[in-house]
Design an enzyme around this catalytic site. Structure first.
Site, mmCIF file in Angstrom:
data_model
loop_
_atom_site.group_PDB
_atom_site.id
_atom_site.type_symbol
_atom_site.label_atom_id
_atom_site.label_comp_id
_atom_site.label_asym_id
_atom_site.label_seq_id
_atom_site.Cartn_x
_atom_site.Cartn_y
_atom_site.Cartn_z
ATOM 1 C CB ILE A 171 24.816 -22.995 35.809
ATOM 2 C CG1 ILE A 171 23.653 -23.086 36.803
ATOM 3 C CG2 ILE A 171 26.314 -22.412 36.365
ATOM 4 C CD1 ILE A 171 23.567 -21.802 37.711
ATOM 5 C CB ILE A 207 17.007 -29.148 34.612
ATOM 6 C CG1 ILE A 207 16.643 -30.424 34.056
ATOM 7 C CG2 ILE A 207 16.273 -27.891 34.186
ATOM 8 C CD1 ILE A 207 15.054 -30.666 34.288
ATOM 9 C CG ASP A 208 18.767 -25.874 38.797
ATOM 10 O OD1 ASP A 208 17.794 -25.611 38.030
ATOM 11 O OD2 ASP A 208 18.532 -26.205 39.870
ATOM 12 C CB ALA A 209 24.303 -28.350 35.475
#
Length: 90
Positions: A70, A65-67
């Site tokens: 980003i 999810i963070d990727a």
């Protein structure tokens, strides 16, 4: 319309698009992480013996999810600093 006004319009529209990309990307990531972590706590409370397996999957999905956020941030920075739309003006 002269070239300076066209450049200003392209930069203004790009700025709005960048703000939407970063803002909605951050909102989606935060909501997704919140829902996922609440479901993890719910599942861990129901079946504590599965907690290590669930925790591994939660950390993997947190990274994914963070990727995605980003990657969206990187695309927004690309448009902010090397706008390909301005190169088409010649």
């Amino acid at each position: 319309m002269d070239k300076l006004q066209l450049i200003a319009q392209i930069q203004a529209a790009t700025g709005i698009g960048i703000g939407l990309m970063i803002g909605l990307g951050a909102l989606g990531a935060c909501v997704g992480i919140g829902i996922m972590c609440s479901r993890f706590l719910e599942g861990a409370a129901r079946q504590p013996e599965l907690m290590p397996q669930l925790q591994t999957k939660v950390f993997l999905l947190l990274g994914l999810i963070d990727a995605s956020f980003i990657i969206g941030l990187g695309i927004a920075m690309f448009f902010a600093f090397a706008n390909p739309l301005l190169g088409s003006l010649g």
